[in-house]
Design a protein around this motif. Structure first.
Motif, PDB file in Angstrom:
ATOM      1  N   ARG A   1      40.378  17.016  21.546  1.00  0.00           N
ATOM      2  CA  ARG A   1      41.527  16.431  22.235  1.00  0.00           C
ATOM      3  C   ARG A   1      41.397  14.918  22.275  1.00  0.00           C
ATOM      4  NH1 ARG A   1      40.523  21.113  24.901  1.00  0.00           N
ATOM      5  NH2 ARG A   1      38.900  20.130  26.148  1.00  0.00           N
TER       6      ARG A   1
ATOM      7  N   GLY B   1      39.948  25.918  23.653  1.00  0.00           N
ATOM      8  CA  GLY B   1      40.828  24.856  23.172  1.00  0.00           C
ATOM      9  C   GLY B   1      40.307  24.212  21.900  1.00  0.00           C
ATOM     10  N   THR B   2      39.265  23.403  22.060  1.00  0.00           N
ATOM     11  CA  THR B   2      38.740  22.574  20.971  1.00  0.00           C
ATOM     12  C   THR B   2      38.480  23.345  19.674  1.00  0.00           C
ATOM     13  OG1 THR B   2      37.683  21.267  22.690  1.00  0.00           O
ATOM     14  CG2 THR B   2      36.955  20.868  20.446  1.00  0.00           C
TER      15      THR B   2
ATOM     16  N   LYS C   1      46.414  22.370  26.029  1.00  0.00           N
ATOM     17  CA  LYS C   1      46.628  21.116  26.765  1.00  0.00           C
ATOM     18  C   LYS C   1      46.457  19.907  25.852  1.00  0.00           C
ATOM     19  CE  LYS C   1      41.821  20.959  28.352  1.00  0.00           C
ATOM     20  NZ  LYS C   1      40.878  21.353  29.402  1.00  0.00           N
TER      21      LYS C   1
ATOM     22  N   SER D   1      35.035  26.734  24.491  1.00  0.00           N
ATOM     23  CA  SER D   1      34.585  26.573  23.101  1.00  0.00           C
ATOM     24  C   SER D   1      33.065  26.603  22.967  1.00  0.00           C
ATOM     25  CB  SER D   1      35.107  25.254  22.525  1.00  0.00           C
ATOM     26  OG  SER D   1      36.503  25.324  22.362  1.00  0.00           O
TER      27      SER D   1
HETATM   28  C1  LIG Z   1      40.187  22.403  28.741  1.00  0.00           C
HETATM   29  C2  LIG Z   1      39.778  23.674  29.396  1.00  0.00           C
HETATM   30  C3  LIG Z   1      39.258  24.744  28.648  1.00  0.00           C
HETATM   31  C4  LIG Z   1      39.035  24.686  27.140  1.00  0.00           C
HETATM   32  O1  LIG Z   1      37.973  23.849  26.832  1.00  0.00           O
HETATM   33  P1  LIG Z   1      37.422  23.716  25.313  1.00  0.00           P
HETATM   34  O2  LIG Z   1      36.046  23.214  25.517  1.00  0.00           O
HETATM   35  O3  LIG Z   1      38.315  22.759  24.632  1.00  0.00           O
HETATM   36  O4  LIG Z   1      37.455  25.059  24.694  1.00  0.00           O
HETATM   37  C5  LIG Z   1      38.940  25.901  29.318  1.00  0.00           C
HETATM   38  N1  LIG Z   1      39.111  26.029  30.641  1.00  0.00           N
HETATM   39  C6  LIG Z   1      39.602  25.034  31.395  1.00  0.00           C
HETATM   40  C7  LIG Z   1      39.762  25.250  32.859  1.00  0.00           C
HETATM   41  C8  LIG Z   1      39.943  23.829  30.804  1.00  0.00           C
HETATM   42  O5  LIG Z   1      40.431  22.840  31.573  1.00  0.00           O
END
Ligand SMILES: *Cc1c(COP(=O)(O)O)cnc(C)c1O
Length: 219
Positions: A216, A209-210, A21, A192
């Motif tokens: 982000r 993600g991160t 995202k 993360s």
């Molecule tokens: C953004 C998101 C993640 C990933 O989060 P990070 O801390 O960047 O790894 C996981 N699950 C959901 C539902 C998210 O919205």
């Protein structure tokens, strides 16, 4: 970082959903070239735009709050919807999946965090859904497990307890409703900051993600 995380997850048989995202398609393509196929997005429009541009064998996971009127846009291609938090949403996914002549896999999202801002069902609400007479007629959805997000905190004991509570909900639903359903087997938990704790508590799918893509920028 990607190689390190995938090696660790492979050893534990945990699926990695790379949460892309806000990140541009080039970042996704670069990770695709390393072999990653599961990507997670939380906005319908962003997801459909990226899916259009990127290879068709990507398995797209929807991980955000899903509005019923937008289900139709992702129904043709979505691999797994992690965030079913109402019976009305489940009904709509079933309806749109039927139109596409497919069965869509979903997870039930549970509210396990202390923060009231997070979405998700209580165990009682899920039981009501699964006992609803209409549920048995929904041939175009398949519930393959549960999802939850822990409280955003440094207190790992708190987080550990919340993940344990999600695992307990999973086990009870499995016993009461999915005993003869081997496909009911996924526990999507861990991001993360807490994925090690999640895996220790039985996660089968982490959403990261991160750590993979960097911080982000929402500006
Ligand atoms: C953004 C998101 C993640 C990933 O989060 P990070 O801390 O960047 O790894 C996981 N699950 C959901 C539902 C998210 O919205």
């Amino acid at each position: 970082m990607y190689e390190q995380i995938t090696a660790e997850l492979k050893q534990k048989n945990v699926c990695l959903v790379a949460v892309s995202k806000t990140k541009p398609p080039e970042d996704i393509r670069a990770m695709y070239q390393k072999g990653q196929r599961d990507f997670g997005e939380n906005k319908v429009q962003e997801l459909t735009e990226k899916a259009e541009l990127l290879p068709k064998d990507i398995r797209w996971h929807f991980i955000g709050h899903l509005q019923r009127n937008k289900v139709k846009y992702i129904a043709p291609f979505i691999h797994l919807i992690h965030s079913v938090d109402s019976f009305r949403l489940l009904r709509e996914i079933n309806k749109q999946a039927r139109k596409q002549d497919r069965v869509i896999d979903v997870l039930l999202q549970f509210h396990i965090a202390r923060e009231s801002s997070k979405y998700g069902l209580s165990k009682e609400e899920a039981v009501d859904m699964l006992q609803h007479p209409d549920f048995a007629t929904m041939d175009h959805i398949r519930i393959i497990g549960v999802m939850g997000m822990a409280t955003f905190t440094d207190d790992l004991e708190q987080v550990r307890g919340e993940f344990a509570s999600l695992h307990a909900i999973f086990s009870q639903l499995k016993e009461d409703f999915f005993e003869d359903a081997p496909h009911f087997r996924e526990i999507s938990m861990g991001m993360s900051g807490d994925y090690h704790t999640a895996i220790e508590q039985g996660s089968t799918m982490v959403r990261i993600g991160t750590l993979l893509f960097g911080a982000r920028d929402y500006a």
